[in-house]
Design a protein around this motif. Structure first.
Motif, short mmCIF file in Angstrom:
data_model
loop_
_atom_site.label_atom_id
_atom_site.label_comp_id
_atom_site.label_asym_id
_atom_site.label_seq_id
_atom_site.Cartn_x
_atom_site.Cartn_y
_atom_site.Cartn_z
N ASN A 275 0.83 -1.21 0.00
CA ASN A 275 0.00 0.00 0.00
C ASN A 275 0.87 1.26 0.00
O ASN A 275 0.39 2.35 0.25
CB ASN A 275 -0.99 0.00 1.18
N ALA A 276 2.17 1.07 -0.27
CA ALA A 276 3.11 2.19 -0.31
C ALA A 276 3.96 2.05 -1.56
O ALA A 276 4.86 1.21 -1.61
CB ALA A 276 3.99 2.20 0.93
N VAL B 40 2.29 -0.41 5.06
CA VAL B 40 2.46 0.76 5.90
C VAL B 40 1.14 0.98 6.60
O VAL B 40 0.11 1.12 5.95
CB VAL B 40 2.82 1.99 5.03
N THR C 271 -2.82 5.71 8.79
CA THR C 271 -2.99 6.44 10.05
C THR C 271 -4.17 7.40 9.99
O THR C 271 -4.37 8.19 10.89
CB THR C 271 -1.72 7.26 10.34
N PHE C 272 -4.96 7.36 8.92
CA PHE C 272 -5.92 8.47 8.77
C PHE C 272 -7.31 8.06 8.31
O PHE C 272 -8.16 8.88 8.12
CB PHE C 272 -5.38 9.47 7.76
N LEU D 149 5.86 -2.01 8.20
CA LEU D 149 6.75 -0.95 8.67
C LEU D 149 6.07 -0.16 9.78
O LEU D 149 4.90 -0.36 10.08
CB LEU D 149 7.13 -0.05 7.49
N ALA D 150 6.84 0.72 10.39
CA ALA D 150 6.31 1.65 11.41
C ALA D 150 6.42 1.15 12.85
O ALA D 150 5.65 1.55 13.71
CB ALA D 150 4.87 2.07 11.11
N ASP E 206 6.42 0.57 16.42
CA ASP E 206 5.53 0.27 17.53
C ASP E 206 4.08 0.01 17.13
O ASP E 206 3.49 -0.95 17.58
CB ASP E 206 5.63 1.34 18.63
N ILE E 207 3.51 0.84 16.25
CA ILE E 207 2.10 0.63 15.95
C ILE E 207 1.85 -0.60 15.08
O ILE E 207 0.72 -1.01 14.88
CB ILE E 207 1.38 1.85 15.33
#
Lengths: 448, 448
Positions: free
Chosen positions: A297-298, A373, A376-377, A407-408, A410-411
């Protein structure tokens, strides 16, 4: 004799066990108490160690002792082995240092002679010890590794210990840990033979500075049916000099080692990170070729990962027209259905499920890598894409290998845990995912 | 016009601000509320957004508006810019997508024309936005980066966002973040010029897929006095194809880019990990050459790190006889005082202090790397070695660069924090430490 006495002994004597928390003999004995009941402290000057009755010698112990863990000063080691061997001992982990690495090769030889006389096998001397996570045996002063499927052999005690911390912090499980030390007796070759038959081990990861018997190692590596991944220290001119000061042994010509590794089908890693990334990939179906599909998705992730797989000699698969058609139906209109497949950020878990499912059925694809990825939105659940991937894999009963990179940091943790629990490796970086995919491919071809 | 209106505006209009938590206009507006008071929501259909009075157009706002953040559908962007420009607007971050990347190059051109007419500068369109951590400006829908000294420019929005998570989780601070988007106006070159004068930035890290104006980029990079580190996507054949599907632009011949990077003294990284490892090394004294001393309590760490520095074209320093003599006095008898210097595990904080101090005075040494494995068995404090290093550096007033690698993840955290607070980079892997040292060296030579 099998090396099983090192990893599954009936009883253990800790020779040099101590009440003094500053001493290794304290740490080692305390670590071993988790293992079970038949752990005997031996110390000439103590009545008790950590509440357990202490013995002056192994011969005083009523029970037969299978494994000895030795932490007495170097000069006492021969007599300790003599006593242990006479009383039926089978295997000794000699943590004590101050032998070959301190110029005392004669003493080391003496230890070996006494051991051979009694048929006692030795790991060490000058070793940080041995762990078996599957029965909580910790014949070592280092921290307990997490339980898992990677056997990790290290020629450096300090780095070995550091890697136990590192793998634990990153939730990478080990099956066995061995710091081989000076390898006066048991060496990498012997351990490969043993681990090949060890059911708890899927892959063998080795930090190696040098082997003395190249041919023996080549043969045992060739015979080993499990993937072997080696990180070799001292590959460069500077590193080779450094090896010499470290262990007093020559690292040997890099080309000689490269030849051995190639002939034996050994996979070579460039760093500890890469070594564990490769080892973690196993337990998956074997790929039939080197054609990779990337689902992401990136867009940038697809680009960078393409660079990485290219570097490893893997290739982007040409997707079948039917696959593209089905992906077009499944994904948002502006998604790109050409490999790397860019689902764009608005694709949801269900669309991941469908895409993975479709790609797995494409005969042009040997390995699937999902690069994700966390969005976040958009009000999506943090784990729905991981769940989508898992559902598709379950449905297709994992006919081909799949590795993922969420990726990213902790979340992405929750997603990573879900995927790993299903046996799908989930990496924190694109490089690690590419290394994992490469290791699977390399292992499948190295065995032909 | 300076680009300062993007990073330090007096007032901001969010055009397309929304009350709907599922919309980007909600996230962006919410993110901007941390910045200050002069944040105006603009939305034709709302009376209020998050409790703030909403405006139909920029022209309705009583105050002069310096920066616009635009999230309305693509077709409305020209008229929005017109209204904004007429009312004295200076800079616009166009988050809206659906331009060149969706085949609508004409619309993108129209936006540029309107902006140029009014002297409005544009970042985007199709950008995830802009952050300035030093005044908490977040004209973006991604998470807030940690405050620091690295300016990070990304040509991928999704990877850019993921790297904000990653750097935050790893305590790496950024000064500015810019996702450049389609670069219809402001491009890498403009940003280099601006960042060169930005006091909060020590180093500039770039994820790049391609630049359209190679010569302009080369010139601005040459003129920039700060270290520039580039991770280039699309370097391989596969990656280059993937770039084409991703942004519709050719990645260009790797050799052309290599030439530009070399001529401009740009440092190239192979992964995000390496890029940030390199960028973090700056703020240190400049090395005079490529001779490295390694101080370690793990012999294997010295070996592997020697391999890594060799790969980067750095060399092990030949220590001065006097240095060796002083190290011999300072360290335990079986320590090795030949470079790599192996203090062995029993060396304590004071001995690290003395050793660092002695090595720093050796004219044969240009860069010092300390590789440390936290000892787990001797009752030492977890941080005494870090404290020893810091004391020595303070004493010598940091005459030469020093980088450290404290392995073992979680238990090394306290040491890492102490070192980083003193401006001494502390890495979690040997590879990162070698990359950091290399970047310092490369920057010092690239400028000659």
């Amino acid at each position: 004799m099998s090396l099983d006495s090192f990893f599954n002994p009936e009883s253990i004597a800790v020779i040099g066990a101590s009440e003094d928390p500053k001493k290794l003999g304290y740490e080692v004995f305390k670590n071993l108490l988790d293992f079970g009941e038949k752990i005997y402290p031996v110390n000439k000057n103590e009545e008790e160690v950590l509440g357990e009755k202490a013995y002056k010698n192994v011969s005083e112990i009523e029970d037969a002792v299978e494994l000895a863990v030795i932490i007495v000063p170097a000069e006492y080691v021969p007599e300790v082995i003599e006593d242990f061997g006479k009383n039926g001992g089978k295997a000794a982990v000699i943590i004590t240092g101050g032998f070959r690495e301190a110029g005392r090769e004669e003493l080391e030889k003496e230890v070996l002679n006494v051991a051979e006389k009694h048929g006692v096998r030795i790991i060490g001397p000058n070793t940080a010890g041995v762990q078996n996570t599957h029965n909580r045996l910790k014949a070592t002063f280092t921290r307990e590794a997490k339980k898992g499927k990677i056997a990790f052999l290290s020629q450096s005690g300090a780095l070995g210990g550091a890697m136990i911390y590192k793998t634990s912090a990153r939730n990478i499980g080990l099956s066995k840990f061995v710091n081989v030390g000076n390898m006066v007796d048991v060496d990498f070759s012997d351990l490969l033979g043993y681990l090949d038959g060890d059911e708890t081990t899927d892959a063998i990861a080795i930090y190696m500075e040098g082997v003395r018997k190249g041919k023996k190692f080549l043969n045992s590596a060739k015979q080993c049916s499990k993937p072997i991944i080696v990180l070799k220290g001292g590959k460069s001119e500077s590193g080779s000099k450094a090896t010499y000061s470290h262990t007093g042994s020559m690292a040997g010509s890099p080309r000689v080692y490269d030849g051995i590794f190639r002939q034996a089908g050994i996979i070579t890693a460039d760093s500890f990170e890469e070594m564990f990334a490769m080892a973690r990939a196993f337990g998956q179906p074997t790929p039939r070729g080197n054609k990779v599909a990337i689902l992401t998705n990136a867009g940038g992730g697809g680009v960078l990962l393409s660079d990485k797989i290219d570097k490893h000699g893997l290739q982007l698969a040409d997707l079948d027209e039917r696959t593209k058609e089905e992906l077009r139906e499944a994904l948002p209109p502006i998604a790109s259905v050409k490999n790397p497949i860019d689902t764009i950020a608005s694709a949801r878990g269900k669309e991941y499920e469908k895409s993975v499912s479709v790609i797995m059925e494409d005969d042009n694809v040997d390995i699937l890598i999902v690069v994700h990825v966390i969005p976040t939105f958009t009000g999506m659940s943090k784990v729905e894409h991981a769940e989508g991937v898992i559902d598709a894999v379950k449905e297709k009963k994992a006919v081909k290998p799949i590795v993922t990179s969420f990726l990213a940091d902790d979340i992405a943790e929750d997603s990573r845990e879900l995927l790993e629990n299903e046996g799908i490796p989930c990496y924190n970086s694109l490089e690690a995912a590419a290394s994992g995919a490469y290791a699977l491919y390399k292992y499948s071809t190295g065995r032909n």
